[in-house]
Design a protein around this motif. Structure first.
Motif, PDB file in Angstrom:
ATOM      1  N   ARG B 353       0.825  -1.216   0.000  1.00 37.67           N
ATOM      2  CA  ARG B 353       0.000   0.000   0.000  1.00 37.67           C
ATOM      3  C   ARG B 353       0.851   1.255   0.000  1.00 37.67           C
ATOM      4  NH1 ARG B 353      -3.741  -1.107   4.978  1.00 37.67           N
ATOM      5  NH2 ARG B 353      -1.767  -2.049   5.636  1.00 37.67           N
ATOM      6  N   ARG B 354       0.200   2.340  -0.440  1.00 37.60           N
ATOM      7  CA  ARG B 354       0.910   3.621  -0.552  1.00 37.60           C
ATOM      8  C   ARG B 354       0.550   4.564   0.579  1.00 37.60           C
ATOM      9  NH1 ARG B 354      -1.525   5.480  -5.865  1.00 37.60           N
ATOM     10  NH2 ARG B 354      -3.148   4.086  -5.108  1.00 37.60           N
ATOM     11  N   LEU B 355       1.506   5.370   0.946  1.00 34.40           N
ATOM     12  CA  LEU B 355       1.285   6.466   1.891  1.00 34.40           C
ATOM     13  C   LEU B 355       1.155   7.764   1.106  1.00 34.40           C
ATOM     14  CD1 LEU B 355       4.074   5.846   4.567  1.00 34.40           C
ATOM     15  CD2 LEU B 355       1.676   5.104   4.643  1.00 34.40           C
ATOM     16  N   GLN B 356       0.344   8.657   1.627  1.00 32.18           N
ATOM     17  CA  GLN B 356       0.354  10.020   1.100  1.00 32.18           C
ATOM     18  C   GLN B 356       1.684  10.652   1.464  1.00 32.18           C
ATOM     19  OE1 GLN B 356      -1.684  11.414  -0.793  1.00 32.18           O
ATOM     20  NE2 GLN B 356      -3.775  10.675  -0.419  1.00 32.18           N
ATOM     21  N   ARG B 357       2.083  11.649   0.665  1.00 31.20           N
ATOM     22  CA  ARG B 357       3.246  12.467   1.024  1.00 31.20           C
ATOM     23  C   ARG B 357       3.124  12.871   2.500  1.00 31.20           C
ATOM     24  NH1 ARG B 357       6.675  15.738  -1.631  1.00 31.20           N
ATOM     25  NH2 ARG B 357       5.884  15.037  -3.638  1.00 31.20           N
ATOM     26  N   ILE B 358       4.228  12.788   3.239  1.00 27.24           N
ATOM     27  CA  ILE B 358       4.210  13.162   4.658  1.00 27.24           C
ATOM     28  C   ILE B 358       3.877  14.653   4.757  1.00 27.24           C
ATOM     29  CG2 ILE B 358       5.584  13.262   6.788  1.00 27.24           C
ATOM     30  CD1 ILE B 358       5.261  10.393   5.755  1.00 27.24           C
ATOM     31  N   THR B 359       2.825  14.970   5.496  1.00 25.33           N
ATOM     32  CA  THR B 359       2.438  16.388   5.560  1.00 25.33           C
ATOM     33  C   THR B 359       3.195  17.113   6.658  1.00 25.33           C
ATOM     34  OG1 THR B 359       0.616  15.844   7.014  1.00 25.33           O
ATOM     35  CG2 THR B 359       0.128  16.011   4.672  1.00 25.33           C
ATOM     36  N   GLY B 360       3.853  16.375   7.517  1.00 28.21           N
ATOM     37  CA  GLY B 360       4.635  17.033   8.550  1.00 28.21           C
ATOM     38  C   GLY B 360       4.993  16.023   9.603  1.00 28.21           C
ATOM     39  N   ASP B 363       6.181  16.473  15.581  1.00 30.29           N
ATOM     40  CA  ASP B 363       7.085  17.339  16.361  1.00 30.29           C
ATOM     41  C   ASP B 363       7.221  18.724  15.725  1.00 30.29           C
ATOM     42  OD1 ASP B 363       7.509  15.017  17.674  1.00 30.29           O
ATOM     43  OD2 ASP B 363       9.506  14.655  16.870  1.00 30.29           O
ATOM     44  N   ASP B 364       7.019  18.798  14.395  1.00 34.32           N
ATOM     45  CA  ASP B 364       7.218  20.068  13.691  1.00 34.32           C
ATOM     46  C   ASP B 364       5.994  20.957  13.749  1.00 34.32           C
ATOM     47  OD1 ASP B 364       9.635  19.102  12.920  1.00 34.32           O
ATOM     48  OD2 ASP B 364       9.013  18.528  10.906  1.00 34.32           O
ATOM     49  N   MET B 365       4.873  20.390  14.181  1.00 37.19           N
ATOM     50  CA  MET B 365       3.642  21.160  14.152  1.00 37.19           C
ATOM     51  C   MET B 365       3.774  22.379  15.063  1.00 37.19           C
ATOM     52  SD  MET B 365      -0.243  19.944  14.825  1.00 37.19           S
ATOM     53  CE  MET B 365      -0.178  20.219  16.584  1.00 37.19           C
ATOM     54  N   LEU B 366       3.391  23.509  14.521  1.00 35.31           N
ATOM     55  CA  LEU B 366       3.474  24.748  15.285  1.00 35.31           C
ATOM     56  C   LEU B 366       2.081  25.112  15.756  1.00 35.31           C
ATOM     57  CD1 LEU B 366       5.626  26.655  12.662  1.00 35.31           C
ATOM     58  CD2 LEU B 366       6.461  25.766  14.846  1.00 35.31           C
ATOM     59  N   ILE B 367       2.004  25.616  16.952  1.00 30.05           N
ATOM     60  CA  ILE B 367       0.724  26.155  17.409  1.00 30.05           C
ATOM     61  C   ILE B 367       0.916  27.649  17.568  1.00 30.05           C
ATOM     62  CG2 ILE B 367      -1.080  26.067  19.153  1.00 30.05           C
ATOM     63  CD1 ILE B 367      -0.194  23.221  19.766  1.00 30.05           C
ATOM     64  N   ILE B 368       0.258  28.405  16.709  1.00 32.56           N
ATOM     65  CA  ILE B 368       0.407  29.848  16.716  1.00 32.56           C
ATOM     66  C   ILE B 368      -0.957  30.475  16.932  1.00 32.56           C
ATOM     67  CG2 ILE B 368       1.100  31.869  15.387  1.00 32.56           C
ATOM     68  CD1 ILE B 368       3.105  30.056  13.955  1.00 32.56           C
ATOM     69  N   ARG B 369      -1.076  31.254  17.963  1.00 36.61           N
ATOM     70  CA  ARG B 369      -2.356  31.877  18.345  1.00 36.61           C
ATOM     71  C   ARG B 369      -3.468  30.841  18.345  1.00 36.61           C
ATOM     72  NH1 ARG B 369      -1.603  36.595  13.950  1.00 36.61           N
ATOM     73  NH2 ARG B 369       0.554  37.014  14.455  1.00 36.61           N
TER      74      ARG B 369
END
Lengths: 143, 465
Positions: B353-360, B363-369
């Motif tokens: 099976r295939r994975l979608q392109r890694i969207t992130g 750990d890299d996810m930013l929480i801004i406001r």
């Protein structure tokens, strides 16, 4: 003779030392500045100038990694007396030509207006029809 | 294929034989896409047979670590699990997760499942803070990893006629050696260039008629600028036809840009040190998601917050269990990478099976406001503007202020400050629409931002947490 003159435009980050950096490159290349303006837009700016050796200046600036562009301008010679600017702008308005940027200076007997317009061909035709003298790069530098 | 005619004739530096009888060869000596397999039987195995192999691999792995790895023994005891409880693939849910923190806590060798004299190679993660994650390879692990790279390369159309310049770092990083061994297995001429020294990279590409590169996406963009300065048009002046990019999350827009600049096909490669590095999942010639080699890795997508399994097609955190690894098997490793499984079979005929392109990376996810955003969302917008160049930086300051510093593309400056201001306004609006955060956007002349030779640092978070 080509009646379009060129300004050199340089894209700069708005931080101390940038104007000095450009000046030094021009000085080292032996280029003389005749006229200059800096437009600032917050974090960046555009420095525009007229020099005696345009090609040499562009090469020197690009070699130092600067982003450079040549801007065609019309150099309109006017009388050095009240109402001279009005005559120029009236002619342009009559043809519904908008000015992008405009600046000017007086050199002795002459007054010179540098005009940036979107359609330079139309503007040149209009001004020449009205009897204005447009200077070439060389003529302007000889003022 | 974007190959220039004169290169094609001169490319055959070493003796080749036509390896794969299944394929057709075009007049230039290249296999036409469509029928390329390294191991056709395993790659197209029917799902029930594939799952049988997976279950066997899982059961053997669990038995072996229950007998040999105290770290897992303690966890099994705490959960009351015995190896014989694993009767179906669904029973994976009963097994404990392994995290990056676990790997650091058992550093250096607490997860070895073999005698200490068995491993033949060590790789580590970059370990930016504190101890890295150490991963041991036995001899069979090394050859298995090479096998998966061979499958991956061949499914993009690589043959032994190709000359591959590996521009990833050799050393502790897996991108160098693991790719190298796999490409050698295919029979390519492999040039272990490593990263950096752009002058030398170019010389190698020209002198040895390099047809494929393995490269970080950020370095590919940087190197394009280097070529431009030397008036080299890679699509015209080099023999490149394929690029394998990975190790950094990147967007579809970045892929398109690299393809346009170099005139090559770009294939997305996914891997992580903890799972042998590159070759875990790779795109086939259709470039529509990454086939994950499921006979080697058991694949789950879980809710990153709760760890609950998610159904096919739902986006969540990728969790991997090694099924064939000898020296250091890992159970349900939390990759932190966010993706989803593409449920539909691929037209290439592979059943993995295939994975979608890694969207992130979570750990890299930013929480801004209060808004969650991934740096890739911003990259996608930036790279969709031809006026924007190759380098950018995201800075978060003080009270959650998002600042994006982006370089203008060379040639995009026309002398008008008004046009720059308009471009700036359009960028701000598009980023706001994409992320729901209104950024400050600083346009910079090309070459203003620092360049790194390793993985690019795109985000600087100055908030004191």
């Amino acid at each position: 003779m080509n009646r379009t003159a060129h300004l050199i435009a340089v894209f700069l980050e708005n931080k101390p030392g940038q104007t000095a950096r450009v000046s030094k490159i021009l000085a080292d290349a032996g280029v003389n500045l005749c006229w200059l303006t800096i437009a600032n837009n917050g974090t960046f700016g555009v420095m525009k100038f007229l020099v005696d050796q345009c090609d040499l200046a562009v090469t020197a600036l690009k070699q130092q990694g600067l982003m450079v562009s040549l801007l065609p301008v019309l150099a309109v010679e006017t009388d050095n007396r009240p109402g001279a600017l009005l005559r120029v702008t009236d002619s342009l308005r009559a043809q519904n030509i908008n000015l992008d940027n405009c600046s000017g200076f007086v050199a002795g007997e002459h007054a010179l207006l540098l005009v940036e317009v979107p359609n330079i061909v139309q503007a040149r035709a209009t001004l020449e029809e009205q009897g204005f003298r447009l200077l070439s790069q060389d003529e302007m530098l000889r003022l | 294929m974007q190959l220039v005619g004169w290169c094609a004739a001169e490319i055959r530096i070493h003796n080749h034989t036509q390896a794969n009888q299944d394929s057709t060869w075009d007049s230039r000596g290249y296999k036409s896409p469509g029928t390329m397999f390294w191991d056709r039987e395993l790659e197209t195995l029917a799902r029930p047979a594939l799952e049988k192999i997976q279950l066997k691999g899982l059961q053997e792995t669990v038995q072996r670590i229950a007998a040999r790895v105290p770290f897992y023994q303690r966890r099994f005891d705490a959960l009351g699990i015995r190896p014989e409880d694993i009767r179906s693939l669904e029973d994976i849910n009963r097994l404990p997760f392994t995290t990056g923190a676990d790997l650091r806590s058992i550093y250096p060798d607490g997860l070895l499942a073999v005698d200490p004299d068995v491993p033949v190679r060590l790789h580590t993660s970059s370990g930016t803070s504190g101890k890295p994650k150490a991963v041991f390879f036995s001899s069979s692990d090394v050859s298995n990893a090479a096998e998966l790279i061979a499958r991956s390369l061949v499914m993009t159309g690589i043959t032994r006629r190709d000359v591959l310049q590996n521009m990833m770092s050799y050393g502790l990083f897996t991108g160098g050696l693991v790719m190298h061994y796999g490409a050698e297995k295919v029979g390519c001429l492999v040039i272990p260039a490593g990263p950096g020294s752009s002058e030398r990279q170019l010389m190698l590409m020209q002198d040895f008629k390099v047809t494929a590169v393995h490269i970080l996406p950020s370095y590919a963009l940087y190197f394009a600028g280097f070529l431009e300065q030397r008036n080299i048009n890679p699509a015209r002046d080099l023999c490149l036809r394929k690029a394998f990019v990975g190790s950094e999350p990147h967007t579809e827009e970045t892929r398109h840009r690299i393809e346009q600049i170099y005139g090559v096909d770009v294939y997305n490669s996914y891997g992580l040190t903890e799972m042998n590095g590159p070759g875990v999942a790779f795109e086939c010639e259709h470039k529509a998601g990454l086939h994950l080699w499921e006979d080697n890795y058991l694949l789950e997508i879980v809710d990153p917050a709760t760890g609950e399994p998610l159904p096919e097609g739902k986006t969540g955190e990728l969790v991997l269990t090694t099924l064939k690894r000898e020296a250091m098997p890992l159970l349900r490793y939390r990759t932190r990478d966010i993706t989803s499984i593409i449920p539909e079979p691929c037209v290439c005929g592979r059943t993995h099976r295939r994975l979608q392109r890694i969207t992130g990376r979570s750990d890299d996810m930013l929480i801004i406001r209060g808004v969650n955003l991934f740096p890739q969302q911003i990259e996608r917008v930036l790279m969709s503007f031809p006026e924007i160049g190759r380098n950018y930086l995201i800075i978060i300051d003080g009270l959650d202020d998002l600042t994006i510093r982006a370089e203008l593309a060379t040639g995009a400056f026309d002398g008008y400050v008004e046009h720059l201001a308009a471009l700036q306004a359009r960028l701000i609006e598009r980023i706001r629409a994409e992320t729901w955060v209104k950024p400050t956007l600083e346009l910079l002349p090309a070459g203003s931002l620092p360049v790194t030779e390793g993985k690019a640092k795109r985000v600087i978070d100055n908030r004191s947490l």
